[in-house]
Design a protein around this motif. Structure first.
Motif, PDB file in Angstrom:
ATOM      1  N   CYS A   1      -1.459   6.958  -0.324  1.00 38.70           N
ATOM      2  CA  CYS A   1      -1.955   6.821   1.042  1.00 38.70           C
ATOM      3  C   CYS A   1      -2.224   5.354   1.377  1.00 38.70           C
ATOM      4  CB  CYS A   1      -3.226   7.642   1.209  1.00 38.70           C
ATOM      5  SG  CYS A   1      -3.733   7.904   2.915  1.00 38.70           S
TER       6      CYS A   1
ATOM      7  N   PRO B   1      -7.563  18.079  -1.514  1.00 34.40           N
ATOM      8  CA  PRO B   1      -7.692  17.317  -0.260  1.00 34.40           C
ATOM      9  C   PRO B   1      -9.068  17.420   0.387  1.00 34.40           C
ATOM     10  CG  PRO B   1      -5.637  18.562  -0.288  1.00 34.40           C
ATOM     11  CD  PRO B   1      -6.438  19.028  -1.458  1.00 34.40           C
TER      12      PRO B   1
ATOM     13  N   CYS C   1      -8.374  10.913  -0.309  1.00 38.17           N
ATOM     14  CA  CYS C   1      -7.101  10.363   0.130  1.00 38.17           C
ATOM     15  C   CYS C   1      -5.990  10.788  -0.823  1.00 38.17           C
ATOM     16  CB  CYS C   1      -7.185   8.845   0.223  1.00 38.17           C
ATOM     17  SG  CYS C   1      -8.153   8.272   1.648  1.00 38.17           S
ATOM     18  N   ARG C   2      -4.815  11.026  -0.249  1.00 37.49           N
ATOM     19  CA  ARG C   2      -3.697  11.549  -1.021  1.00 37.49           C
ATOM     20  C   ARG C   2      -2.981  10.440  -1.790  1.00 37.49           C
ATOM     21  NH1 ARG C   2      -6.052  14.723  -1.965  1.00 37.49           N
ATOM     22  NH2 ARG C   2      -4.338  15.926  -2.893  1.00 37.49           N
ATOM     23  N   PRO C   3      -2.228  10.795  -2.825  1.00 35.84           N
ATOM     24  CA  PRO C   3      -1.511   9.772  -3.592  1.00 35.84           C
ATOM     25  C   PRO C   3      -0.593   8.947  -2.697  1.00 35.84           C
ATOM     26  CG  PRO C   3      -1.490  11.879  -4.754  1.00 35.84           C
ATOM     27  CD  PRO C   3      -2.064  12.147  -3.393  1.00 35.84           C
TER      28      PRO C   3
ATOM     29  N   GLY D   1      -9.366  16.184  -7.199  1.00 33.54           N
ATOM     30  CA  GLY D   1      -8.342  15.632  -6.331  1.00 33.54           C
ATOM     31  C   GLY D   1      -7.869  16.530  -5.214  1.00 33.54           C
TER      32      GLY D   1
ATOM     33  N   PRO E   1      -0.749   9.508   4.261  1.00 33.62           N
ATOM     34  CA  PRO E   1       0.000   9.899   3.060  1.00 33.62           C
ATOM     35  C   PRO E   1       1.495   9.884   3.325  1.00 33.62           C
ATOM     36  CG  PRO E   1      -0.939  11.828   4.125  1.00 33.62           C
ATOM     37  CD  PRO E   1      -1.474  10.632   4.868  1.00 33.62           C
TER      38      PRO E   1
ATOM     39  N   TYR F   1      -8.418  14.052   5.494  1.00 36.56           N
ATOM     40  CA  TYR F   1      -8.724  14.355   4.104  1.00 36.56           C
ATOM     41  C   TYR F   1     -10.059  13.764   3.635  1.00 36.56           C
ATOM     42  CZ  TYR F   1      -3.714  15.243   4.333  1.00 36.56           C
ATOM     43  OH  TYR F   1      -2.476  15.708   4.710  1.00 36.56           O
TER      44      TYR F   1
ATOM     45  N   ASP G   1       3.736  15.941  -1.313  1.00 37.34           N
ATOM     46  CA  ASP G   1       2.365  16.423  -1.503  1.00 37.34           C
ATOM     47  C   ASP G   1       1.977  17.373  -0.377  1.00 37.34           C
ATOM     48  OD1 ASP G   1      -0.095  16.572  -2.894  1.00 37.34           O
ATOM     49  OD2 ASP G   1      -1.012  15.106  -1.557  1.00 37.34           O
TER      50      ASP G   1
ATOM     51  N   GLY H   1      -9.851   8.647  -3.929  1.00 37.22           N
ATOM     52  CA  GLY H   1      -8.460   8.985  -3.723  1.00 37.22           C
ATOM     53  C   GLY H   1      -7.850   9.580  -4.976  1.00 37.22           C
ATOM     54  N   ALA H   2      -6.826  10.418  -4.778  1.00 30.26           N
ATOM     55  CA  ALA H   2      -6.139  11.065  -5.885  1.00 30.26           C
ATOM     56  C   ALA H   2      -4.905  10.255  -6.241  1.00 30.26           C
ATOM     57  CB  ALA H   2      -5.738  12.490  -5.502  1.00 30.26           C
TER      58      ALA H   2
ATOM     59  N   HIS I   1       3.111  17.258   2.655  1.00 33.90           N
ATOM     60  CA  HIS I   1       3.031  16.577   3.949  1.00 33.90           C
ATOM     61  C   HIS I   1       4.398  16.029   4.318  1.00 33.90           C
ATOM     62  CE1 HIS I   1       1.591  13.969   7.149  1.00 33.90           C
ATOM     63  NE2 HIS I   1       0.457  14.633   7.087  1.00 33.90           N
TER      64      HIS I   1
END
Length: 415
Positions: free
Chosen positions: A398, A39, A394-396, A37, A240, A391, A244, A412-413, A246
């Motif tokens: 997103c 990035p 993909c971030r949680p 997970g 995102p 990324y 995280d 994606g995470a 961001h």
């Protein structure tokens, strides 16, 4: 009701569950380079094939309504309302250009891969028309290729242009019964890769040169960077969310921020003065759909043009910044409707090319593949804006779509 095309098959159903997640991993059906997970993938991966993901489109009059049923799957829209949209396609013989464009792109990518000595077969599949993503996945596995890199024909972050392709991958894995047997990563959004930006900069430079040669002064020209409108709510949740590591993007989310950054990068390539004191420009939107009570990104390109004569503009350059090829939204909404608006307003209008199979764009897409083959560190990946590189995983949260709820997705995470 029009007869369905011979051999028509509906798109696979939505996945009911995420594919298996390996021990110690948080990303389903991922390779070892992305499953934890992080990035960015910074380990080399010996991919065995590429999944080229497209939107899909009808290829004849009988295909139009079945295609639109696929696009609106699950929304319960009657065929009578779908026919109101179908006239765009019927104007062009019921044929969307997008499938032929993706066939041409596939051939160009295959030639570029071969020229670089990369033995990677490409399997093309669509979200909304045959061949579906599940067809591409079946074909890859039938050839013995199970470690795959997905490349979507969409450059920006939003639900429909990123997250939904990731959901398509999960749908395809479940539909084919290949959960636990395949590994699939995805190329990140490439809005600011130099190979994507270069064709737009080239087209804008050519258009401005033409207008200047025809006697238009810089203060009489406006550049309209046009992209697909989406609901404000979806735009705000693109990319995102804050957290995280961001800060988030504010109104318009990553979708608007990415387009503005690319527009500025294009103008900077034409010269710093172009951006700071040169020809006026704005980001505009097109192809709005959906119920009128739902607010979508504005201004519409036609509304924006209506304001220009009073500001002293006599010409516009329309840059289709949100599109990778001349598909239906370009042919109808820009080349037909926007050009008619320009003529009614007495504006000289030039629409610049989309990347299509421009050599820089094709080479850039293969550069993106090579970055993942080599596990290139993010700081060593060339990008044209400060927002990139985007990324690999993909971030949680997103590109959340709250109306539909989160569906199973790959690459994606977390949720």
């Amino acid at each position: 009701m029009a007869a369905q095309n011979i051999g028509f098959r509906p798109k696979p159903p939505r996945a009911s569950a995420v594919p298996p997640v390996a021990d110690g991993c948080v990303v389903p059906a991922a390779t070892a380079a992305t499953c934890a997970g992080a990035p960015f993938a910074t380990e080399p991966v010996a991919y065995e094939g590429i999944l080229l993901l497209g939107f899909g489109g009808p290829e004849g009059q009988d295909d139009v309504i079945p295609f639109l049923r696929n696009v609106t799957n699950g929304r319960g829209i009657p065929d009578e309302r779908l026919e109101e949209v179908a006239h765009h396609y019927r104007h062009f013989g019921g044929v969307s250009p997008i499938n032929d464009q993706n066939r041409t792109l596939k051939a160009a990518l295959e030639a570029e891969l071969a020229a670089r000595g990369l033995d990677l077969p490409i399997y093309w599949g669509n979200r909304n028309w045959m061949p579906y993503v599940s067809d591409a996945l079946d074909a890859a596995v039938a050839d013995g290729n199970r470690r795959l890199l997905a490349l979507a024909t969409s450059a920006y972050s939003s639900y429909s242009s990123c997250r939904q392709y990731r959901e398509d991958l999960a749908d395809a894995v479940e539909a084919t019964g290949l959960g636990g047997e395949v590994e699939i990563d995805k190329v990140g959004q490439f809005f600011d890769h130099p190979g994507f930006v270069a064709p737009f900069a080239e087209g804008l430079a050519d258009a401005l040169a033409t207008l200047r040669a025809d006697g238009f002064g810089d203060d009489e020209i406006e550049v309209l960077f046009s992209t697909h409108s989406i609901p404000y709510a979806d735009a705000d949740r693109s990319g995102p969310p804050a957290g995280d590591g961001h800060e988030g993007f504010g109104p318009g989310g990553a979708y608007v921020a990415q387009h503005v950054a690319v527009a500025e990068a294009i103008l900077q390539q034409l010269g710093t003065a172009q951006l700071e004191t040169g020809i006026p420009w704005q980001l505009v939107f097109q192809s709005r759909s959906g119920p009128p009570q739902v607010p979508w990104l504005e201004p519409d390109i036609n509304d924006a043009m209506a304001e220009l004569p009073a500001a002293g503009r006599r010409a516009v350059v329309i840059v289709p910044l949100g599109f990778v090829s001349d598909h239906m939204e370009v042919l109808w909404d820009l080349d037909t409707e926007a050009m008619e608006t320009a003529e009614e307003l007495g504006l000289r209008a030039i629409r610049t090319p989309t990347p299509g199979v421009h050599p820089s764009y094709v080479a850039g897409l293969v550069d993106l593949v090579e970055e993942r083959l080599a596990g290139t560190a993010p700081e060593d990946r060339p990008r044209a804006t400060d927002l990139g590189p985007w990324y690999d995983v993909c971030r949680p949260g997103c590109c959340e779509n709250k109306r539909l709820g989160f569906q199973p997705a790959l690459a994606g995470a977390g949720r």
